[in-house]
Design a protein around this motif. Structure first.
Motif, short mmCIF file in Angstrom:
data_model
loop_
_atom_site.label_atom_id
_atom_site.label_comp_id
_atom_site.label_asym_id
_atom_site.label_seq_id
_atom_site.Cartn_x
_atom_site.Cartn_y
_atom_site.Cartn_z
N MET A 1 0.84 -1.18 0.00
CA MET A 1 0.00 0.00 0.00
C MET A 1 0.87 1.23 0.00
N GLN A 2 0.51 2.16 -0.86
CA GLN A 2 1.29 3.38 -0.99
C GLN A 2 0.42 4.59 -0.66
N ALA A 3 0.98 5.51 0.09
CA ALA A 3 0.27 6.74 0.47
C ALA A 3 -0.09 7.55 -0.76
N LEU A 4 -1.24 8.22 -0.69
CA LEU A 4 -1.61 9.14 -1.77
C LEU A 4 -0.55 10.23 -1.85
N PRO A 5 -0.28 10.74 -3.05
CA PRO A 5 0.74 11.80 -3.18
C PRO A 5 0.22 13.13 -2.65
N ARG A 6 1.13 14.01 -2.31
CA ARG A 6 0.76 15.33 -1.79
C ARG A 6 -0.16 16.08 -2.77
N ALA A 7 0.05 15.89 -4.06
CA ALA A 7 -0.77 16.57 -5.07
C ALA A 7 -2.26 16.24 -4.91
N PHE A 8 -2.58 15.07 -4.37
CA PHE A 8 -3.99 14.71 -4.14
C PHE A 8 -4.65 15.72 -3.21
N TYR A 9 -3.93 16.16 -2.18
CA TYR A 9 -4.47 17.06 -1.17
C TYR A 9 -4.40 18.53 -1.59
N ASP A 10 -3.54 18.84 -2.54
CA ASP A 10 -3.30 20.22 -2.97
C ASP A 10 -4.30 20.61 -4.06
N ARG A 11 -5.58 20.47 -3.73
CA ARG A 11 -6.66 20.78 -4.66
C ARG A 11 -7.84 21.36 -3.88
N ASP A 12 -8.87 21.73 -4.59
CA ASP A 12 -10.09 22.25 -3.97
C ASP A 12 -10.57 21.32 -2.86
N THR A 13 -10.89 21.89 -1.72
CA THR A 13 -11.25 21.11 -0.53
C THR A 13 -12.49 20.24 -0.75
N SER A 14 -13.51 20.77 -1.40
CA SER A 14 -14.72 19.97 -1.64
C SER A 14 -14.43 18.79 -2.57
N LEU A 15 -13.58 19.01 -3.55
CA LEU A 15 -13.20 17.92 -4.45
C LEU A 15 -12.43 16.84 -3.69
N VAL A 16 -11.47 17.26 -2.86
CA VAL A 16 -10.71 16.30 -2.06
C VAL A 16 -11.67 15.53 -1.14
N ASN A 85 -8.47 15.82 10.93
CA ASN A 85 -8.72 16.52 9.67
C ASN A 85 -7.51 16.36 8.76
N VAL A 86 -7.77 16.38 7.47
CA VAL A 86 -6.74 16.32 6.45
C VAL A 86 -6.61 17.71 5.85
N VAL A 87 -5.43 18.31 5.94
CA VAL A 87 -5.20 19.66 5.42
C VAL A 87 -5.18 19.61 3.89
N THR A 88 -5.89 20.58 3.28
CA THR A 88 -6.01 20.64 1.83
C THR A 88 -5.57 22.01 1.30
N GLU A 89 -5.41 22.07 0.02
CA GLU A 89 -5.10 23.29 -0.73
C GLU A 89 -3.72 23.83 -0.39
N ALA A 90 -3.36 24.94 -1.04
CA ALA A 90 -2.01 25.51 -0.93
C ALA A 90 -1.73 26.10 0.44
N ASP A 91 -0.44 26.25 0.75
CA ASP A 91 -0.02 26.92 1.98
C ASP A 91 -0.79 28.22 2.14
N GLY A 92 -1.21 28.51 3.37
CA GLY A 92 -1.89 29.75 3.67
C GLY A 92 -3.39 29.72 3.49
N THR A 93 -3.94 28.62 2.97
CA THR A 93 -5.38 28.56 2.68
C THR A 93 -6.21 28.34 3.94
N GLY A 94 -5.78 27.46 4.83
CA GLY A 94 -6.52 27.21 6.07
C GLY A 94 -7.74 26.33 5.88
#
Length: 183
Positions: A1-16, A85-94
């Motif tokens: 099993m491999q962890a999802l890549p960071r790019a998975f989380y670096d997207r719109d929060t509702s989509l994630v 909680n799983v943090v989503t989107e770019a740095d500074g988004t919150g």
């Protein structure tokens, strides 16, 4: 099993949030491995979302939510229940996605329906605050046995204080799944 890549989380929060449904949460610790399928989540969209902890700005408690995506924000409610909680989107988004319920897959022997029960069942506590989900000890991965799912959208639970944000359909779950926390 491999962890999802960071790019998975670096997207719109509702989509994630939508795409986390059906994925597997894996926690390896003390020689054991616990696995649950994510069946219910809630999206928190950032400081403009009055239900989000980040609506009060950056604090010691919310700092990780403003950091890079793919990290864990754990907090304590009622002085006794941890929530992950799983943090989503770019740095500074919150922004982040609260994990609300799991369907047991492997090693889970207790109820994981509800965010507090989920953390207790998975052995997640404040020591996981800021944990990198791209690690090999606590991570989210694809379910190799994934089937198509039907996603229901409802208002979030327990955010009546958030005015108009309380009614927004930002709680998502797998329709018909018997492990969701609230019908």
């Amino acid at each position: 099993m491999q962890a999802l890549p960071r790019a998975f989380y670096d997207r719109d929060t509702s989509l994630v949030a939508h795409e986390l449904l059906g994925k597997l949460l894996v926690h390896r610790f003390n020689g054991s491995e616990l696995i649950g399928k994510i069946v219910e989540v809630e999206a928190y969209l950032g400081p403009h979302d009055l239900a989000a902890h980040t609506s009060k700005g950056i604090t010691p408690r919310t700092q990780v939510m403003f950091g890079p995506p793919g990290h864990v924000y754990v907090y304590l409610i009622y002085g006794m229940h941890h929530c992950m909680n799983v943090v989503t989107e770019a740095d500074g988004t919150g922004a982040a996605v609260l994990l609300r319920a799991l369907e047991p897959v492997s090693g889970l022997t207790v109820n994981a329906s509800g965010p507090g029960r989920l953390c207790k069942a998975m052995g997640i506590d404040k020591s996981h605050y800021g944990h990198d989900l791209c690690s090999s000890s606590l991570f989210i991965t694809e379910d190799p046995a994934a089937m198509p799912i039907d996603i229901a959208e409802r208002p979030r639970v327990g955010v009546d204080y958030a005015g108009e944000w309380a009614d927004k359909p930002l709680r998502f779950y797998i329709r018909g799944n018997s492990y969701i926390s609230k019908k």
